[in-house]
Motif scaffolding. Sequence first.
Motif: not given
Length: 294
Positions: A191-219
């Motif tokens: 959402a931050g990237a979308y509101l900041g006018n990131a490209t769809e490709e950048q948002i897609s990479h960030l979506r995958d990034y956030a998946y791993y960030l969530g797992l890092i947080f939980q570990v």
Amino acid sequence: MVDTLRQYIDSNQKMFQKLMTKYVLTLDIPEQLRKSMLYSLEAGGKRLRPVLLLASFEAYSTEINKTYSSALALEMIHTYSLIHDDLPAMDDDDFRRGLPTNHKVFGEATAILAGDALLTYSFEIIANDPLLTDKEKVYCLNQLSRASGPSGMVGGQILDMEAENQTVTIEKLEKIHALKTGELLKFAVTAGAYLGNATEEQISHLRDYAYYLGLIFQVQDDILDVIGDQEKLGKAVGSDESNDKSTYPKLLGLDGAIEMKSYYTEKALTLLEKANAHTSKLLELTNYVSERDH
């Protein structure tokens, strides 16, 4: 760099706290409900989710005031989930962030209603934001409702409950935490990237990034439940083991959990580079999530 990040987190924590308190104080609602809502909102916390949303926006744009409603809504939903998680029907916790849990202070019925109020009010805040276009409102409302609902956090919570007293696979554990923890983090970053006018490709990479960030947080959460400092955590350590929960240390051992965290971190940092956000605060926040002590 550490000091700068600490200052960045601290200043934004204070700002978001003031805004959340202000929003709740403006409501014409029963005073006991207001007190219960404010009790949990003002109990402290890392404010990681709104800070991530802001950092993601700042990787691509500068007009940060248009992020505030989504960031506040996100933190209110996170707070509601903590109130409900602590209830006797769920985790039955007596303390949260070093204070008695909401239901211990206000009773179970009021705690449930305070959580419900924070959840529903969060969407009203976004819908009424004059700084967002109709398209931006629809995007944020759609993504946040999905992240917090049955396909996201709520679905992850019930999977987590069902996994108690069982030994699950790493794959199942990842699914639980990708939903329970990761979906709200995913909303923050995308959402931050979308509101900041990131490209769809950048948002897609960030979506995958956030998946791993969530797992890092939980570990790291699981690791801290084994070797963390109870005073810094504001809650008892060892609760995962006493509740017979499936955790990374339980499945992999402590060293294996630390190794898995390193693997997730490497994946996350690679995806940040692909999103052209590797020079932003998101890089520092990733390392912060991985190495935090509370």
